[in-house]
Design a protein around this motif. Structure first.
Motif, PDB file in Angstrom:
ATOM      1  N   UNK A   8      -8.643   6.276  -3.939  1.00 19.15           N
ATOM      2  CA  UNK A   8      -9.678   5.716  -5.316  1.00 19.15           C
ATOM      3  C   UNK A   8      -8.756   5.244  -6.480  1.00 19.15           C
ATOM      4  N   UNK A   9      -7.389   5.781  -6.691  1.00 18.85           N
ATOM      5  CA  UNK A   9      -6.869   5.650  -7.747  1.00 18.85           C
ATOM      6  C   UNK A   9      -5.882   4.375  -7.307  1.00 18.85           C
ATOM      7  N   UNK A  10      -5.393   4.234  -6.100  1.00 14.76           N
ATOM      8  CA  UNK A  10      -4.615   2.983  -5.575  1.00 14.76           C
ATOM      9  C   UNK A  10      -5.505   1.954  -5.580  1.00 14.76           C
ATOM     10  N   UNK A  11      -6.522   1.946  -4.913  1.00 13.72           N
ATOM     11  CA  UNK A  11      -7.145   0.288  -4.543  1.00 13.72           C
ATOM     12  C   UNK A  11      -7.461  -0.261  -5.847  1.00 13.72           C
ATOM     13  N   UNK A  12      -7.966   0.282  -7.017  1.00 14.57           N
ATOM     14  CA  UNK A  12      -8.039  -0.588  -8.054  1.00 14.57           C
ATOM     15  C   UNK A  12      -6.971  -1.402  -8.802  1.00 14.57           C
ATOM     16  N   UNK A  13      -5.776  -0.554  -8.358  1.00 13.82           N
ATOM     17  CA  UNK A  13      -4.623  -1.369  -8.896  1.00 13.82           C
ATOM     18  C   UNK A  13      -4.254  -2.516  -7.966  1.00 13.82           C
ATOM     19  N   UNK A  14      -4.435  -2.055  -6.554  1.00 14.34           N
ATOM     20  CA  UNK A  14      -4.039  -3.292  -5.476  1.00 14.34           C
ATOM     21  C   UNK A  14      -5.207  -4.406  -5.777  1.00 14.34           C
ATOM     22  N   UNK A  15      -6.488  -4.158  -5.911  1.00 12.03           N
ATOM     23  CA  UNK A  15      -7.468  -4.926  -5.715  1.00 12.03           C
ATOM     24  C   UNK A  15      -7.759  -5.802  -7.105  1.00 12.03           C
ATOM     25  N   UNK A  16      -7.484  -4.953  -8.258  1.00 14.94           N
ATOM     26  CA  UNK A  16      -7.742  -5.645  -9.506  1.00 14.94           C
ATOM     27  C   UNK A  16      -6.529  -6.087 -10.253  1.00 14.94           C
ATOM     28  N   UNK A  17      -5.927  -5.044 -10.487  1.00 12.26           N
ATOM     29  CA  UNK A  17      -4.498  -5.247 -11.581  1.00 12.26           C
ATOM     30  C   UNK A  17      -3.697  -6.109 -10.926  1.00 12.26           C
ATOM     31  N   UNK A  18      -3.203  -5.974  -9.605  1.00 18.21           N
ATOM     32  CA  UNK A  18      -2.064  -7.067  -9.007  1.00 18.21           C
ATOM     33  C   UNK A  18      -2.620  -8.473  -9.228  1.00 18.21           C
ATOM     34  N   UNK A  19      -3.897  -8.729  -8.803  1.00 17.25           N
ATOM     35  CA  UNK A  19      -4.426 -10.119  -9.027  1.00 17.25           C
ATOM     36  C   UNK A  19      -4.386 -10.497 -10.412  1.00 17.25           C
ATOM     37  N   UNK A  20      -4.689  -9.734 -11.485  1.00 20.45           N
ATOM     38  CA  UNK A  20      -4.735 -10.215 -12.971  1.00 20.45           C
ATOM     39  C   UNK A  20      -3.140 -10.363 -13.199  1.00 20.45           C
ATOM     40  N   UNK A  21      -2.302  -9.614 -12.813  1.00 20.68           N
ATOM     41  CA  UNK A  21      -0.818  -9.809 -13.387  1.00 20.68           C
ATOM     42  C   UNK A  21      -0.338 -10.854 -12.683  1.00 20.68           C
ATOM     43  N   UNK A  22      -0.642 -11.203 -11.262  1.00 24.49           N
ATOM     44  CA  UNK A  22      -0.307 -12.539 -10.435  1.00 24.49           C
ATOM     45  C   UNK A  22      -0.916 -13.740 -11.102  1.00 24.49           C
ATOM     46  N   UNK A  23      -2.162 -13.665 -12.005  1.00 23.79           N
ATOM     47  CA  UNK A  23      -2.675 -15.050 -12.425  1.00 23.79           C
ATOM     48  C   UNK A  23      -1.859 -15.213 -13.768  1.00 23.79           C
ATOM     49  N   UNK A  24      -1.685 -13.905 -14.687  1.00 21.61           N
ATOM     50  CA  UNK A  24      -0.784 -14.140 -15.821  1.00 21.61           C
ATOM     51  C   UNK A  24       0.443 -14.640 -15.526  1.00 21.61           C
ATOM     52  N   UNK A  25       1.066 -14.223 -14.576  1.00 21.78           N
ATOM     53  CA  UNK A  25       2.519 -14.659 -14.156  1.00 21.78           C
ATOM     54  C   UNK A  25       2.542 -16.073 -13.737  1.00 21.78           C
ATOM     55  N   UNK A  26       1.559 -16.581 -12.918  1.00 21.19           N
ATOM     56  CA  UNK A  26       1.596 -18.086 -12.736  1.00 21.19           C
ATOM     57  C   UNK A  26       1.333 -18.902 -13.776  1.00 21.19           C
ATOM     58  N   UNK A  27       0.414 -18.474 -14.779  1.00 24.89           N
ATOM     59  CA  UNK A  27       0.236 -19.007 -16.230  1.00 24.89           C
ATOM     60  C   UNK A  27       1.601 -19.299 -16.745  1.00 24.89           C
ATOM     61  N   UNK A  28       2.353 -18.209 -16.627  1.00 25.30           N
ATOM     62  CA  UNK A  28       3.753 -18.317 -17.466  1.00 25.30           C
ATOM     63  C   UNK A  28       4.542 -19.318 -16.856  1.00 25.30           C
ATOM     64  N   UNK A  29       4.490 -19.297 -15.333  1.00 23.38           N
ATOM     65  CA  UNK A  29       5.459 -20.136 -14.579  1.00 23.38           C
ATOM     66  C   UNK A  29       5.161 -21.602 -14.367  1.00 23.38           C
ATOM     67  N   UNK A  30       3.921 -22.052 -15.017  1.00 19.97           N
ATOM     68  CA  UNK A  30       3.401 -23.446 -14.450  1.00 19.97           C
ATOM     69  C   UNK A  30       4.242 -24.662 -14.714  1.00 19.97           C
ATOM     70  N   UNK A  31       5.313 -24.598 -15.671  1.00 20.31           N
ATOM     71  CA  UNK A  31       6.355 -25.541 -15.571  1.00 20.31           C
ATOM     72  C   UNK A  31       7.339 -25.414 -14.834  1.00 20.31           C
ATOM     73  N   UNK A  32       7.486 -24.374 -14.053  1.00 21.49           N
ATOM     74  CA  UNK A  32       8.676 -24.029 -13.372  1.00 21.49           C
ATOM     75  C   UNK A  32       8.444 -24.312 -11.760  1.00 21.49           C
TER      76      UNK A  32
END
Length: 149
Positions: A8-32
């Motif tokens: 119950x503590x790991x699933x939200x990190x995997x299912x929600x936090x990681x996709x949010x971080x991935x989206x933010x990272x992708x936005x940071x790297x759009x020019x690269x």
């Protein structure tokens, strides 16, 4: 809801936090990203490492709540530019899962942020972690270009 490591503590990190971080990272790297032939950014879970603090006979999995780390794996493959030898860049973002907290960083030995399970992330914290990882990616690209010239 216990504040300890379990499904119950790991699933939200995997299912929600990681996709949010991935989206933010992708936005940071759009020019690269367009500078490379291929790009991948995926969620990963370490299902090999046994939890030394909580030995169990259960198979290591997200469902069993006994993984030691989860994270993101970024790969930029085949940098293309005239006069430069092609190269690849790979970076990880690791969430090291402890008993009551988890740490976030580029590897299991470096901590950028430490949180308790179920402690919410602010938009600024998400941006900061994505910016730090993006900065490491850009530094790695810059270093490769410097070595190639």
């Amino acid at each position: 809801m216990a504040d300890t490591k379990d499904k119950d503590s790991i699933k939200p990190l995997y299912d929600q936090l990681l996709p949010q971080l991935a989206d933010k990272l992708y936005q940071q790297l759009t020019e690269v990203v367009p500078l490379f032939d291929d790009f991948s950014l995926e969620r990963v879970a370490d299902t090999w490492t046994k939890d030394r603090d909580n030995p169990s006979d259960k198979p290591i999995s997200l469902e069993n709540g006994n993984v030691a780390q989860i994270g993101l794996k970024l790969q930029l493959l085949g940098f293309q530019r005239a006069g430069v030898t092609s190269f690849d860049i790979a970076k990880d973002l690791v969430l090291k899962l402890e008993h009551t907290t988890y740490s976030v960083g580029p590897d299991k030995n470096t901590t950028w942020v430490e949180k308790r399970y179920f402690q919410p992330w602010t938009p600024q914290e998400l941006d900061d972690v994505a910016e730090r990882l993006a900065s490491e990616v850009i530094d790695a690209i810059t270093e490769q270009l410097r070595q190639n010239s």
